[in-house]
Write a protein that holds these residues in place. Sequence first.
Motif, PDB file in Angstrom:
ATOM      1  N   UNK A  44       0.802  -1.152  -0.074  1.00  0.00           N
ATOM      2  CA  UNK A  44      -0.084  -0.012  -0.098  1.00  0.00           C
ATOM      3  C   UNK A  44       0.747   1.275   0.014  1.00  0.00           C
ATOM      4  N   UNK A  45       1.747   1.272   0.925  1.00  0.00           N
ATOM      5  CA  UNK A  45       2.944   2.280   0.968  1.00  0.00           C
ATOM      6  C   UNK A  45       3.403   2.588  -0.342  1.00  0.00           C
ATOM      7  N   UNK A  46       4.078   1.725  -0.878  1.00  0.00           N
ATOM      8  CA  UNK A  46       5.145   1.821  -2.133  1.00  0.00           C
ATOM      9  C   UNK A  46       4.318   1.633  -3.372  1.00  0.00           C
ATOM     10  N   UNK A  47       3.422   1.020  -3.684  1.00  0.00           N
ATOM     11  CA  UNK A  47       2.767   0.812  -4.950  1.00  0.00           C
ATOM     12  C   UNK A  47       1.248   1.464  -5.238  1.00  0.00           C
ATOM     13  N   UNK A 159      -7.002   4.285  15.216  1.00  0.00           N
ATOM     14  CA  UNK A 159      -7.477   5.362  15.251  1.00  0.00           C
ATOM     15  C   UNK A 159      -6.791   6.110  16.357  1.00  0.00           C
ATOM     16  N   UNK A 160      -6.375   5.463  17.425  1.00  0.00           N
ATOM     17  CA  UNK A 160      -6.004   6.095  18.667  1.00  0.00           C
ATOM     18  C   UNK A 160      -4.287   6.474  18.177  1.00  0.00           C
ATOM     19  N   UNK A 161      -3.699   5.371  17.576  1.00  0.00           N
ATOM     20  CA  UNK A 161      -2.197   5.589  17.598  1.00  0.00           C
ATOM     21  C   UNK A 161      -1.591   5.990  16.109  1.00  0.00           C
ATOM     22  N   UNK A 162      -2.564   5.779  15.198  1.00  0.00           N
ATOM     23  CA  UNK A 162      -2.047   5.870  13.783  1.00  0.00           C
ATOM     24  C   UNK A 162      -0.855   4.987  13.366  1.00  0.00           C
ATOM     25  N   UNK A 163      -0.648   3.723  14.354  1.00  0.00           N
ATOM     26  CA  UNK A 163       0.212   3.041  13.628  1.00  0.00           C
ATOM     27  C   UNK A 163      -0.255   1.676  13.402  1.00  0.00           C
ATOM     28  N   UNK A 226       9.376   1.702  17.327  1.00  0.00           N
ATOM     29  CA  UNK A 226       8.423   2.279  18.083  1.00  0.00           C
ATOM     30  C   UNK A 226       9.124   2.786  19.317  1.00  0.00           C
ATOM     31  N   UNK A 227      10.179   1.978  19.850  1.00  0.00           N
ATOM     32  CA  UNK A 227      10.836   2.373  21.056  1.00  0.00           C
ATOM     33  C   UNK A 227      11.825   3.578  20.808  1.00  0.00           C
ATOM     34  N   UNK A 228      12.315   3.250  19.326  1.00  0.00           N
ATOM     35  CA  UNK A 228      13.417   4.645  19.055  1.00  0.00           C
ATOM     36  C   UNK A 228      12.760   5.697  18.478  1.00  0.00           C
ATOM     37  N   UNK A 229      11.359   5.652  18.254  1.00  0.00           N
ATOM     38  CA  UNK A 229      10.394   6.900  17.810  1.00  0.00           C
ATOM     39  C   UNK A 229      10.859   6.827  16.307  1.00  0.00           C
ATOM     40  N   UNK A 230      10.966   5.814  15.345  1.00  0.00           N
ATOM     41  CA  UNK A 230      11.104   5.978  14.049  1.00  0.00           C
ATOM     42  C   UNK A 230      10.305   5.384  13.394  1.00  0.00           C
ATOM     43  N   UNK A 231       9.170   4.510  13.896  1.00  0.00           N
ATOM     44  CA  UNK A 231       8.144   3.857  13.242  1.00  0.00           C
ATOM     45  C   UNK A 231       7.484   4.668  12.430  1.00  0.00           C
ATOM     46  N   UNK A 232       7.126   4.295  11.339  1.00  0.00           N
ATOM     47  CA  UNK A 232       6.279   5.017  10.318  1.00  0.00           C
ATOM     48  C   UNK A 232       4.890   5.062  10.722  1.00  0.00           C
ATOM     49  N   UNK A 233       4.216   6.180  10.829  1.00  0.00           N
ATOM     50  CA  UNK A 233       2.850   6.558  11.344  1.00  0.00           C
ATOM     51  C   UNK A 233       2.184   7.192  10.345  1.00  0.00           C
ATOM     52  N   UNK A 234       0.907   6.530  10.043  1.00  0.00           N
ATOM     53  CA  UNK A 234       0.159   7.090   9.092  1.00  0.00           C
ATOM     54  C   UNK A 234      -0.765   8.371   9.331  1.00  0.00           C
TER      55      UNK A 234
END
Length: 240
Positions: A44-47, A159-163, A226-234
């Motif tokens: 979904x993200x790439x294509x 909905x709460x986290x967007x992850x 997630x712990x590093x704060x680098x996870x992709x968030x929609x």
Amino acid sequence: MQLWICPILAFLLGSIPFGLIIARMKGIDIRAHGSGNIGATNVLRIVGKKYGITCLFLDLLKGYIPMVIAINLIQIDGKAIVPHLGFLDSLAMELPASEQFKGQLVHVVTALCAILGHNYSPWVGFKGGKGIATSAGVVLGLMPFAVILLIAVWGLLFLITRYVSVASIGAAAALPVLTHVGARFHKNDAGVSLWEADTWNKPLFFFSVVIAALAIWKHRTNIRRLMDGTEHRFTPKSKA
């Protein structure tokens, strides 16, 4: 024959790398982009959105179809099958209630093989996706009502986290809980809960624990991000 053909068929169907195939049709090697995952989220993200949704649907079917076949081929105590595949009636094995455990065990082994086929596909070097969509497919075949609750859990967490990763991990962790609660509240013909009658589906519960643990393990890189704060968030796209 039914006792071993169902798990084998499930693994083969589960191993079809739809995400890789869909991306290749657009000239993209999905493994070289984004998270490198061949699952629906990365597609979904790439294509693109429609390709990601198509991949999600196909990955779900990889789990659902083997379960429908297994439940039709290995019936327990002549119970009604939904959906019923009439063309398999001549091949069906009908087990008595006394052999319930055997039938349930084959069903969950079939389900596990479908997920393992997706997660460790031999066609892509025994690598694959995280198995969330395929797991949803097998759960849809084994306990349809639980899927509605799991979708609600997933949607609420997203909905709460967007992850996507947080929603997927939360839904996976909820599955054993729902399976246990279902055994407590589901009643037999005599009005006694399956838990009290000790006829609850033990293989299904242990299966739910295994696939929940497997799904969380497959998200270990997401947990680190997630712990590093680098996870992709929609995030919603702003309107011009």
